[in-house]
Scaffold this active site. Structure first.
Site, PDB file in Angstrom:
ATOM      1  N   GLU A  48      -3.875  11.089   5.173  1.00  0.00           N
ATOM      2  CA  GLU A  48      -4.993  11.935   4.772  1.00  0.00           C
ATOM      3  C   GLU A  48      -5.955  11.972   5.962  1.00  0.00           C
ATOM      4  OE1 GLU A  48      -7.064  10.625   1.247  1.00  0.00           O
ATOM      5  OE2 GLU A  48      -8.495  12.271   1.444  1.00  0.00           O
ATOM      6  N   ARG A 273       2.086  -3.054   1.482  1.00  0.00           N
ATOM      7  CA  ARG A 273       1.244  -2.646   2.595  1.00  0.00           C
ATOM      8  C   ARG A 273       0.977  -3.840   3.504  1.00  0.00           C
ATOM      9  NH1 ARG A 273      -2.625   0.531   0.824  1.00  0.00           N
ATOM     10  NH2 ARG A 273      -4.108   0.186   2.487  1.00  0.00           N
ATOM     11  N   LYS A 283      -9.931   2.539   5.134  1.00  0.00           N
ATOM     12  CA  LYS A 283     -10.692   3.491   5.944  1.00  0.00           C
ATOM     13  C   LYS A 283     -12.137   3.586   5.492  1.00  0.00           C
ATOM     14  CE  LYS A 283      -7.282   6.477   5.577  1.00  0.00           C
ATOM     15  NZ  LYS A 283      -6.538   7.721   5.477  1.00  0.00           N
TER      16      LYS A 283
HETATM   17  P1  ATP Z   1      -6.689   3.472   3.419  1.00  0.00           P
HETATM   18  O1  ATP Z   1      -6.614   2.704   2.151  1.00  0.00           O
HETATM   19  O2  ATP Z   1      -6.780   2.629   4.639  1.00  0.00           O
HETATM   20  O3  ATP Z   1      -7.705   4.557   3.401  1.00  0.00           O
HETATM   21  P2  ATP Z   1      -4.618   5.284   2.724  1.00  0.00           P
HETATM   22  O4  ATP Z   1      -3.387   4.774   2.097  1.00  0.00           O
HETATM   23  O5  ATP Z   1      -5.585   5.989   1.880  1.00  0.00           O
HETATM   24  O6  ATP Z   1      -5.271   4.116   3.566  1.00  0.00           O
HETATM   25  P3  ATP Z   1      -3.377   7.482   4.002  1.00  0.00           P
HETATM   26  O7  ATP Z   1      -3.893   8.318   5.086  1.00  0.00           O
HETATM   27  O8  ATP Z   1      -3.216   8.065   2.663  1.00  0.00           O
HETATM   28  O9  ATP Z   1      -4.301   6.208   3.939  1.00  0.00           O
HETATM   29  O10 ATP Z   1      -2.045   6.758   4.461  1.00  0.00           O
HETATM   30  C1  ATP Z   1      -0.929   7.394   5.029  1.00  0.00           C
HETATM   31  C2  ATP Z   1       0.273   6.544   4.822  1.00  0.00           C
HETATM   32  O11 ATP Z   1       0.086   5.254   5.400  1.00  0.00           O
HETATM   33  C3  ATP Z   1       0.550   6.320   3.352  1.00  0.00           C
HETATM   34  O12 ATP Z   1       1.926   6.557   3.116  1.00  0.00           O
HETATM   35  C4  ATP Z   1       0.178   4.899   3.108  1.00  0.00           C
HETATM   36  O13 ATP Z   1       0.960   4.338   2.113  1.00  0.00           O
HETATM   37  C5  ATP Z   1       0.414   4.255   4.470  1.00  0.00           C
HETATM   38  N1  ATP Z   1      -0.454   3.090   4.647  1.00  0.00           N
HETATM   39  C6  ATP Z   1      -1.795   3.050   4.562  1.00  0.00           C
HETATM   40  N2  ATP Z   1      -2.256   1.796   4.722  1.00  0.00           N
HETATM   41  C7  ATP Z   1      -1.175   1.008   4.923  1.00  0.00           C
HETATM   42  C8  ATP Z   1      -0.986  -0.396   5.152  1.00  0.00           C
HETATM   43  N3  ATP Z   1      -2.007  -1.239   5.195  1.00  0.00           N
HETATM   44  N4  ATP Z   1       0.278  -0.842   5.320  1.00  0.00           N
HETATM   45  C9  ATP Z   1       1.309   0.015   5.277  1.00  0.00           C
HETATM   46  N5  ATP Z   1       1.206   1.327   5.070  1.00  0.00           N
HETATM   47  C10 ATP Z   1      -0.021   1.838   4.895  1.00  0.00           C
HETATM   48 MG    MG Z   2      -4.482   7.669   0.692  1.00  0.00          MG
END
Ligand code: ATP
Ligand code: MG
Length: 570
Positions: A48, A273, A283
């Site tokens: 995102e 994760r 984020k």
């Molecule tokens: P955050 O919680 O940090 O905002 P998010 O999951 O909302 O992270 P996205 O931009 O939606 O962030 O993530 C893109 C991809 O990265 C998704 O498929 C998510 O599952 C993966 N991802 C995000 N954080 C992690 C992590 N700590 N370990 C492994 N994969 C991750």
């Molecule tokens: Mg997300």
């Protein structure tokens, strides 16, 4: 520490040999291929664009792009830009740069969920026509009340039995901007008594009168993640939609959308994760640190962002090696930050130029060395790698050593410089301390007077005698002044600390000593350093030039990682 850690380092065979699955997803791929040999591996990385990527994303990138590479498949980059309120093109650009830097390519497969807004709208209409979705007027608060709890079933919305015709008309009017934000939503008609809360008539569309960074003001309704994601996957014919474990309970809804729309059957798989000690990965918090000026931007070298690691001097090879070693599993774990540091050291050790730099200088005068003499001494660039050659370092009468390398009243086994004691200067001579000069007022040691043994030059002849301590140094009149930035963990504790005292919890856990700035002296060869170079300031740490603040007039070095490892295999 995660148990799947690969202690033996990179396992190249496992990486390229598809007969040996490296993780549970590869096991599933192997089974799928056994059933149907031409089954395609098609993955996607779906960030995102609401922030910069962090090391957790690197795990997901290495997994998704890595699977495609290993199984001769494809991996798409898709921006999941369905929530316009926090998204921005700055983030889109940084995400692309970070993925490229990590060494992966999406070729011509760059997509945006927002490109599918028309299709998504049509699919929503299709669900309404099948009486699988309805327009609901409950407020957000009422909806929460009707939703029930984990132990109690929910209650059906009074709007649930609207006719297909009425729903079609209202949904069209939602799209046309006839209603205020929050006045209406489109919901799936599934089961208010489902034990899975995600299936209790979840919201599919909401009204949001917000400008979108790509579609502008074309839309005032936006699809929810749970509706947009399976459709995007399916339109791109993704076969392995890999996401993190918190989406496990969303999988039945993912499947419901695909089955009820009768579209390409993408399948979702969840992995754990990445969590790192002393690190926050969300984020939301990283943005808060940036916005409140707790760090100097998303690429502050203390940040766990990919841009922060890059600016600090970490290489993509080290990040990929780390992602490899932590493995992919379905059990949640916290990885020790020290493992990341270990991977960084392993990567830098054969690459980094060994150079001399004095971080906290103490002046040493070698009294029996001729006043105007300068010797060019030969120094190897990397003893691990003779191909990296040698360079010359000037030696003269006045030098700097580290303050901590001199002690007037040394404890036992202090093999550095102390009164009456001898040490070797790296690449140079053996010196002996003769006198200590102190500031008359403060008593502070300001200078050490030594003599040198002219027959003790490093690497020459039988007189190359051994003394216990070897110190690094720089010639005072030749050294270049530079700034050294020493980093420690950004947080004194890990992410889970956040739950204790709410939103400010993490701000309170910021390490007040995470940055120390020193004025130091480096050997003159570093005047020619480039941001591509990696250095080991010998006996100290690995450093690289700061690509943002360093210039020919002012060298700024970031400490990438210390030399000592606190990481122990469990
Ligand atoms: P955050 O919680 O940090 O905002 P998010 O999951 O909302 O992270 P996205 O931009 O939606 O962030 O993530 C893109 C991809 O990265 C998704 O498929 C998510 O599952 C993966 N991802 C995000 N954080 C992690 C992590 N700590 N370990 C492994 N994969 C991750
Ligand atoms: Mg997300």
């Amino acid at each position: 520490m995660s148990t799947e850690t690969n202690l033996s380092g990179k396992n190249d065979e496992k990486e390229t040999n598809t007969a040996i699955p490296s993780n549970f997803i590869e096991t599933i791929i192997k089974e799928d291929k056994e059933k149907k040999s031409d089954f395609n591996v098609h993955t996607r990385f779906p960030p995102e664009p609401n922030g910069y990527l962090h090391i957790g994303h690197a795990k997901s990138i290495c997994l998704n792009f890595g699977l495609a590479l290993k199984y001769n498949g494809l991996c798409n980059l898709r921006f999941d830009d369905t929530n316009p309120s926090k998204e921005d093109t700055e983030y889109v650009d940084s995400i692309k740069e970070d993925i490229r830097w990590l060494g992966f390519s999406w070729d011509d497969r760059l997509f945006y969920a927002s490109d599918y807004f028309n299709e998504m709208y049509d699919f929503a209409v299709r669900l309404i026509e099948k009486d699988k979705a309805f327009v609901c007027d409950l407020t957000a608060e009422q909806m929460r009340e009707y939703r029930g709890t984990l132990t109690e079933p929910g209650k059906e919305s009074p709007y649930r039995n609207r006719s297909v015709e009425e729903n079609l008309k209202l949904f069209q009017e939602m799209k046309d901007g006839k209603f205020a934000e929050g006045a209406k939503v489109l919901r799936a008609k599934i089961d208010m008594a489902s034990p899975n809360l995600n299936l209790r008539d979840p919201v599919l569309y909401r009204i949001m009168k917000t400008h979108h960074h790509r579609t502008g003001d074309n839309w005032v309704i936006y699809p929810m993640y749970d509706f947009a994601h399976p459709i995007s996957d399916s339109l791109e014919e993704i076969t392995y939609s890999v996401c993190t474990l918190e989406f496990e309970a969303h999988r039945p809804l993912y499947n419901w959308v695909i089955e009820n729309l009768e579209i390409f059957p993408s399948r979702q798989y969840e992995f754990s994760r990445l969590n790192l000690t002393n690190t926050v990965m969300s984020k939301r918090y990283l943005r808060q640190f940036v916005e409140e000026g707790k760090v100097n931007g998303w690429d502050d070298p203390r940040m766990p962002t990919i841009s922060g690691l890059r600016r600090r001097g970490v290489t993509p090879e080290a990040v990929r090696d780390f992602c490899d070693r932590i493995g992919v599993a379905r059990s949640n774990s916290i990885v020790d930050f020290a493992l990341l540091e270990h991977c960084i050291r392993e990567d830098l050790s054969p690459k980094a130029l060994r150079v001399m730099a004095v971080l906290r200088p103490l002046k040493v005068i070698i009294e029996n060395y001729p006043k105007d003499k300068v010797e060019d001494l030969i120094a190897e660039n990397n003893p691990e790698n003779p191909d990296m050659g040698t360079r010359t370092i000037p030696f003269s009468r006045e030098i700097y050593i580290e303050q901590e390398d001199f002690n007037e009243n040394p404890p036992k086994k202090f093999f550095r410089l102390s009164p009456e004691n001898e040490v070797r200067l790296k690449h140079a001579y053996v010196i002996k301390c003769e006198e200590v000069i102190k500031d008359e007022k403060t008593g502070e040691i300001i200078e050490v007077r030594c003599t040198y043994d002219p027959d003790s030059k490093s690497g020459t002849g039988p007189l190359n005698r051994k003394v216990k301590g070897v110190l690094h140094w720089v010639s005072k009149n030749h050294a270049v002044k530079a700034e050294a930035r020493l980093y420690e963990h950004l947080l004194i504790e890990s992410e889970e600390a956040e739950t204790e005292d709410g939103d400010n919890g993490l701000i309170n856990k910021l390490n007040p000593n995470s940055l120390e700035v020193l004025e130091c002296y480096v050997e003159p060869s570093l005047q020619e350093a480039s941001t591509e170079d990696r250095f080991q300031f010998i006996r100290n740490a690995y450093f690289a030039l700061d690509p943002v603040d360093s210039s020919k007039d002012k060298l700024v070095f970031n400490r990438i990682v210390s030399l000592k490892s606190s990481w122990k295999p469990e």
